[in-house]
Design a protein around this motif. Structure first.
Motif, PDB file in Angstrom:
ATOM      1  N   VAL A  10    -126.048  -9.025 -56.296  1.00 53.99           N
ATOM      2  CA  VAL A  10    -126.563  -7.700 -55.988  1.00 53.99           C
ATOM      3  C   VAL A  10    -127.747  -7.824 -55.041  1.00 53.99           C
ATOM      4  O   VAL A  10    -128.619  -8.675 -55.232  1.00 53.99           O
ATOM      5  CB  VAL A  10    -126.994  -6.958 -57.278  1.00 53.99           C
ATOM      6  CG1 VAL A  10    -127.562  -5.586 -56.950  1.00 53.99           C
ATOM      7  CG2 VAL A  10    -125.825  -6.839 -58.244  1.00 53.99           C
ATOM      8  N   LEU A  22    -125.273   3.355 -53.418  1.00 54.88           N
ATOM      9  CA  LEU A  22    -124.554   2.159 -53.851  1.00 54.88           C
ATOM     10  C   LEU A  22    -123.488   1.877 -52.810  1.00 54.88           C
ATOM     11  O   LEU A  22    -122.603   2.704 -52.579  1.00 54.88           O
ATOM     12  CB  LEU A  22    -123.901   2.363 -55.213  1.00 54.88           C
ATOM     13  CG  LEU A  22    -122.971   1.239 -55.689  1.00 54.88           C
ATOM     14  CD1 LEU A  22    -123.743  -0.052 -55.925  1.00 54.88           C
ATOM     15  CD2 LEU A  22    -122.204   1.661 -56.947  1.00 54.88           C
ATOM     16  N   THR A  31    -121.374  -8.104 -48.797  1.00 59.11           N
ATOM     17  CA  THR A  31    -122.497  -7.197 -48.545  1.00 59.11           C
ATOM     18  C   THR A  31    -122.957  -7.259 -47.092  1.00 59.11           C
ATOM     19  O   THR A  31    -123.522  -6.299 -46.571  1.00 59.11           O
ATOM     20  CB  THR A  31    -123.696  -7.541 -49.444  1.00 59.11           C
ATOM     21  OG1 THR A  31    -124.099  -8.901 -49.213  1.00 59.11           O
ATOM     22  CG2 THR A  31    -123.348  -7.375 -50.921  1.00 59.11           C
ATOM     23  N   ILE A  47    -128.439  -0.235 -52.832  1.00 59.11           N
ATOM     24  CA  ILE A  47    -127.940  -1.315 -53.683  1.00 59.11           C
ATOM     25  C   ILE A  47    -126.585  -1.745 -53.130  1.00 59.11           C
ATOM     26  O   ILE A  47    -125.676  -0.929 -52.965  1.00 59.11           O
ATOM     27  CB  ILE A  47    -127.785  -0.856 -55.144  1.00 59.11           C
ATOM     28  CG1 ILE A  47    -129.100  -0.278 -55.679  1.00 59.11           C
ATOM     29  CG2 ILE A  47    -127.295  -2.021 -56.006  1.00 59.11           C
ATOM     30  CD1 ILE A  47    -130.264  -1.247 -55.672  1.00 59.11           C
ATOM     31  N   VAL A  49    -123.461  -4.729 -53.530  1.00 64.16           N
ATOM     32  CA  VAL A  49    -122.921  -5.712 -54.474  1.00 64.16           C
ATOM     33  C   VAL A  49    -121.694  -6.365 -53.861  1.00 64.16           C
ATOM     34  O   VAL A  49    -120.874  -5.699 -53.222  1.00 64.16           O
ATOM     35  CB  VAL A  49    -122.576  -5.036 -55.822  1.00 64.16           C
ATOM     36  CG1 VAL A  49    -121.612  -3.884 -55.639  1.00 64.16           C
ATOM     37  CG2 VAL A  49    -122.007  -6.044 -56.817  1.00 64.16           C
ATOM     38  N   SER A  57    -120.367 -13.211 -56.042  1.00 60.07           N
ATOM     39  CA  SER A  57    -120.056 -12.708 -57.380  1.00 60.07           C
ATOM     40  C   SER A  57    -119.047 -13.604 -58.083  1.00 60.07           C
ATOM     41  O   SER A  57    -118.430 -14.483 -57.476  1.00 60.07           O
ATOM     42  CB  SER A  57    -119.516 -11.274 -57.304  1.00 60.07           C
ATOM     43  OG  SER A  57    -120.548 -10.371 -56.953  1.00 60.07           O
ATOM     44  N   TYR A  73    -119.044  -1.389 -62.069  1.00 64.96           N
ATOM     45  CA  TYR A  73    -120.077  -0.870 -61.171  1.00 64.96           C
ATOM     46  C   TYR A  73    -120.784   0.336 -61.786  1.00 64.96           C
ATOM     47  O   TYR A  73    -121.958   0.580 -61.484  1.00 64.96           O
ATOM     48  CB  TYR A  73    -119.474  -0.554 -59.803  1.00 64.96           C
ATOM     49  CG  TYR A  73    -118.698  -1.741 -59.251  1.00 64.96           C
ATOM     50  CD1 TYR A  73    -119.237  -3.034 -59.309  1.00 64.96           C
ATOM     51  CD2 TYR A  73    -117.412  -1.595 -58.747  1.00 64.96           C
ATOM     52  CE1 TYR A  73    -118.513  -4.127 -58.865  1.00 64.96           C
ATOM     53  CE2 TYR A  73    -116.686  -2.687 -58.295  1.00 64.96           C
ATOM     54  CZ  TYR A  73    -117.234  -3.951 -58.354  1.00 64.96           C
ATOM     55  OH  TYR A  73    -116.523  -5.034 -57.916  1.00 64.96           O
ATOM     56  N   LEU A  76    -123.397  -1.295 -63.746  1.00 64.37           N
ATOM     57  CA  LEU A  76    -124.464  -1.728 -62.861  1.00 64.37           C
ATOM     58  C   LEU A  76    -125.455  -0.591 -62.616  1.00 64.37           C
ATOM     59  O   LEU A  76    -126.679  -0.796 -62.680  1.00 64.37           O
ATOM     60  CB  LEU A  76    -123.879  -2.211 -61.532  1.00 64.37           C
ATOM     61  CG  LEU A  76    -124.881  -2.528 -60.413  1.00 64.37           C
ATOM     62  CD1 LEU A  76    -125.782  -3.694 -60.803  1.00 64.37           C
ATOM     63  CD2 LEU A  76    -124.147  -2.821 -59.109  1.00 64.37           C
TER      64      LEU A  76
END
Length: 267
Positions: A10, A22, A31, A47, A49, A57, A73, A76
């Motif tokens: 993240v 997000l 990302t 944010i 991810v 990840s 998510y 999250l």
């Protein structure tokens, strides 16, 4: 960051009290595909991810269906205690954004870029089926000729787009495409198709009744843009925009225009 027992890579940018975004990248990306857009939205709390099975990840052997990822998510957002969130999803990240909204009341609106309502409006690269073949598929996906993978990555951009401007690291696209584990590749594609066959994104957005902005590049080579937009325009909560001379990846090919569209949408 560990969320529901799953390690997720993240990244957070912007002021902690800024409006929350997000960002969920597309299939075979990371990302880094949002770097240019993030730089143009400094007032937002952003944010990002790496999707399950991608980038930094975790790479489990299961959990790649949209509902499982949507719950992940959503958790999250709860872990970060974010509310009134706008989910910005590119390509398959848009699909997972819709799934996240179905599992979280913290999502207030959605921005989808380059994602059709279901696979009937899209086309896959020729020969993609080979990757799903047991034994052969994993070897090709991880160690196949770089020029083949590069050609698939290149298809995500409009013809003539200068790929030298896409990423800070010239090998980013190839590295991201090869970062997937094979279960992520095969299960995500198959379960996405089954999930949207049950109910397309247009119908799911209609059920959610959340404001949504759908952005397509006019030269998208993964989707029939007219067919996809006809479906989305039938939903009263959806606003649609087409960017000319742009392909499947508007946030890289036209980051200034996408940033302006997001600001106007939230405003």
């Amino acid at each position: 960051m560990c969320v529901d027992g799953v390690d997720l890579h993240v990244r957070a940018d912007g002021p902690v009290d800024g409006p929350a975004l997000l960002m969920l990248h597309g299939f075979g990306a990371s990302t880094a595909w949002f770097d240019q857009l993030v730089a143009r939205l400094p007032e937002f709390r952003i944010i990002r991810v790496d999707l399950l099975g991608h980038g930094g990840s975790a790479r489990p052997t299961s959990g790649y269906d949209p509902d499982s990822q949507g719950r992940l998510y959503a958790s999250l957002l709860a872990e970060l205690d974010l509310d009134d969130v706008t989910v910005v999803g590119h390509s398959m990240g848009g699909l997972f954004g819709v799934a996240t909204a179905e599992h979280s009341t913290r999502v207030a609106r959605l921005v989808l870029m380059g994602e059709g309502p279901d696979t009937s409006t899209g086309t896959l690269p020729p020969g993609e089926w080979v990757i799903h073949t047991p034994w052969i598929g994993p070897i090709l996906q991880q160690y196949g000729p770089g020029f083949v993978t590069d050609r698939v990555v290149r298809r995500a951009f409009a013809p003539g787009f200068d790929m030298a401007t896409a990423f800070t690291d010239p090998s980013q696209g190839l590295d991201d495409a090869r970062s997937l584990n094979h279960p992520a590749f095969t299960q995500t594609m198959r379960r996405r198709q089954a999930w949207t066959r049950r109910l397309g994104l247009d119908a799911r957005l209609d059920n959610l009744a959340l404001p949504a902005l759908v952005i397509f590049g006019g030269e998208d080579r993964f989707y029939d843009v007219d067919a996809a937009l006809a479906r989305y325009r039938a939903v009263r909560t959806i606003t649609t925009t087409v960017l000319e001379h742009v392909g499947h990846t508007p946030m890289i090919e036209a980051p200034d225009r996408v940033a302006e569209l997001i600001r106007a949408f939230l405003g």
